[in-house]
Design a protein around this motif. Sequence first.
Motif, PDB file in Angstrom:
ATOM      1  N   UNK A  28       0.497  -9.525  24.186  1.00 28.87           N
ATOM      2  CA  UNK A  28      -0.028  -9.826  22.759  1.00 28.87           C
ATOM      3  C   UNK A  28      -0.914  -9.220  21.890  1.00 28.87           C
ATOM      4  N   UNK A  29      -0.192  -8.251  20.259  1.00 27.26           N
ATOM      5  CA  UNK A  29      -0.986  -7.663  20.025  1.00 27.26           C
ATOM      6  C   UNK A  29      -1.528  -8.784  18.673  1.00 27.26           C
ATOM      7  N   UNK A  30      -2.965  -8.301  18.159  1.00 23.37           N
ATOM      8  CA  UNK A  30      -3.023  -8.902  16.475  1.00 23.37           C
ATOM      9  C   UNK A  30      -3.641  -7.883  15.558  1.00 23.37           C
ATOM     10  N   UNK A  31      -3.614  -7.826  14.728  1.00 27.03           N
ATOM     11  CA  UNK A  31      -3.950  -6.898  13.248  1.00 27.03           C
ATOM     12  C   UNK A  31      -4.350  -7.070  12.926  1.00 27.03           C
ATOM     13  N   UNK A  32      -5.898  -7.081  12.329  1.00 28.66           N
ATOM     14  CA  UNK A  32      -6.446  -7.602  10.910  1.00 28.66           C
ATOM     15  C   UNK A  32      -6.473  -6.739  10.373  1.00 28.66           C
ATOM     16  N   UNK A  33      -6.576  -7.156   8.999  1.00 27.47           N
ATOM     17  CA  UNK A  33      -6.412  -6.290   7.551  1.00 27.47           C
ATOM     18  C   UNK A  33      -7.843  -6.830   6.809  1.00 27.47           C
ATOM     19  N   UNK A  34      -8.717  -6.094   6.741  1.00 29.41           N
ATOM     20  CA  UNK A  34      -9.668  -6.537   5.241  1.00 29.41           C
ATOM     21  C   UNK A  34      -8.619  -5.676   3.881  1.00 29.41           C
ATOM     22  N   UNK A  35      -9.978  -6.634   3.002  1.00 32.28           N
ATOM     23  CA  UNK A  35      -9.226  -5.926   1.560  1.00 32.28           C
ATOM     24  C   UNK A  35      -8.959  -4.911   1.057  1.00 32.28           C
ATOM     25  N   UNK A  36      -8.305  -4.582   0.523  1.00 33.73           N
ATOM     26  CA  UNK A  36      -8.280  -3.761  -0.649  1.00 33.73           C
ATOM     27  C   UNK A  36      -8.565  -3.814  -2.140  1.00 33.73           C
ATOM     28  N   UNK A  37     -10.096  -3.992  -2.830  1.00 34.04           N
ATOM     29  CA  UNK A  37      -9.688  -4.125  -3.995  1.00 34.04           C
ATOM     30  C   UNK A  37     -10.005  -2.592  -5.076  1.00 34.04           C
ATOM     31  N   UNK A  38      -9.224  -1.900  -4.162  1.00 35.70           N
ATOM     32  CA  UNK A  38      -9.081  -0.332  -5.549  1.00 35.70           C
ATOM     33  C   UNK A  38      -7.844  -0.588  -5.054  1.00 35.70           C
ATOM     34  N   UNK A  39      -7.095  -1.325  -5.117  1.00 31.29           N
ATOM     35  CA  UNK A  39      -5.163  -1.169  -5.393  1.00 31.29           C
ATOM     36  C   UNK A  39      -4.555  -0.825  -6.310  1.00 31.29           C
ATOM     37  N   UNK A  40      -3.394   0.083  -6.470  1.00 34.15           N
ATOM     38  CA  UNK A  40      -2.549   0.125  -7.581  1.00 34.15           C
ATOM     39  C   UNK A  40      -3.095   1.238  -8.260  1.00 34.15           C
ATOM     40  N   UNK A  41      -2.860   1.572  -8.806  1.00 35.58           N
ATOM     41  CA  UNK A  41      -2.460   2.883  -9.892  1.00 35.58           C
ATOM     42  C   UNK A  41      -4.165   3.408 -10.627  1.00 35.58           C
ATOM     43  N   UNK A  42      -3.673   2.151 -11.503  1.00 36.54           N
ATOM     44  CA  UNK A  42      -5.357   1.365 -11.480  1.00 36.54           C
ATOM     45  C   UNK A  42      -6.525   1.935 -10.917  1.00 36.54           C
ATOM     46  N   UNK A  43      -6.228   1.525  -9.389  1.00 35.97           N
ATOM     47  CA  UNK A  43      -7.044   1.152  -8.812  1.00 35.97           C
ATOM     48  C   UNK A  43      -8.426  -0.199  -9.218  1.00 35.97           C
ATOM     49  N   UNK A  44      -7.289  -1.208  -9.755  1.00 37.06           N
ATOM     50  CA  UNK A  44      -8.210  -2.309 -10.116  1.00 37.06           C
ATOM     51  C   UNK A  44      -7.965  -2.944  -9.833  1.00 37.06           C
ATOM     52  N   UNK A  45      -6.690  -3.358  -8.631  1.00 40.18           N
ATOM     53  CA  UNK A  45      -5.931  -4.400  -7.993  1.00 40.18           C
ATOM     54  C   UNK A  45      -6.261  -4.673  -6.696  1.00 40.18           C
ATOM     55  N   UNK A  46      -6.087  -6.087  -6.239  1.00 42.78           N
ATOM     56  CA  UNK A  46      -6.862  -6.227  -4.286  1.00 42.78           C
ATOM     57  C   UNK A  46      -5.310  -6.518  -4.007  1.00 42.78           C
ATOM     58  N   UNK A  47      -5.411  -6.138  -3.444  1.00 43.73           N
ATOM     59  CA  UNK A  47      -4.842  -6.446  -1.774  1.00 43.73           C
ATOM     60  C   UNK A  47      -4.955  -6.940  -0.724  1.00 43.73           C
ATOM     61  N   UNK A  48      -4.231  -8.267  -0.407  1.00 42.08           N
ATOM     62  CA  UNK A  48      -4.851  -8.849   0.669  1.00 42.08           C
ATOM     63  C   UNK A  48      -3.604  -8.496   1.747  1.00 42.08           C
ATOM     64  N   UNK A  49      -4.076  -9.016   3.921  1.00 40.21           N
ATOM     65  CA  UNK A  49      -2.581  -9.107   4.177  1.00 40.21           C
ATOM     66  C   UNK A  49      -3.157  -9.639   5.247  1.00 40.21           C
ATOM     67  N   UNK A  50      -1.719 -10.676   5.426  1.00 38.39           N
ATOM     68  CA  UNK A  50      -2.209 -11.282   6.343  1.00 38.39           C
ATOM     69  C   UNK A  50      -2.103 -10.567   8.251  1.00 38.39           C
TER      70      UNK A  50
END
Length: 139
Positions: A28-50
Motif C-alpha cells: 500500500x502506497x500513500x502520497x501526501x502533498x503540501x500546498x502550493x501557495x504560488x500556483x497559476x500564471x500569476x503565482x497568486x493562487x493556492x493548489x491543494x491536493x488530497x
Amino acid sequence: MGENRWKAIFQFGGTYQLSQQLDAEGAVDATLFGKNKKFGASGADTLQQKALYQLQGSLNWHQGPGTLLAAGLSHTFGGIQRVNGVSLENEITTTKATLTASTFVSPSLQVLVSVGRDLKVGNGFKESSRLNVRLLQVF
C-alpha cells in the motif's frame, strides 16, 4: 522539483509464502502533498491536493534459483485537487495488470522483462500496452 510544494511517499508491504515455489506480495502506497501557495500564471493562487493511494499485489512463481514469473495487479485512486478551495473534481483512478519474467543470466547480471496494460482509467491517459526491459548489474 518546480512544483512549489513538498511530497512524501510512504509504502508498506510484505510477502506471504504460499509454497516452496509460490508467494504473494502486497503493498500500500500513500502520497501526501503540501500546498502550493504560488500556483497559476500569476503565482497568486493556492493548489491543494488530497492524498493519492496505490494498492499493489502480485503472485510470484519461483522457477528456480534466480528465475521468477509473476502476475500483478495495481489500483491507484485519490489525489483530488483544489484551487483556492474549489474542487477540480479530478480524482485519479487507474487499474493495471502486469506480467513479469526475470532471471539472472550470470551471478551478477539480471534481465527482467515486464508487459502490462491499463485495464480501467478514470481521469487520465490509458496505456494500451507497456513493455519494460531492465538490466541489473550487481556489484
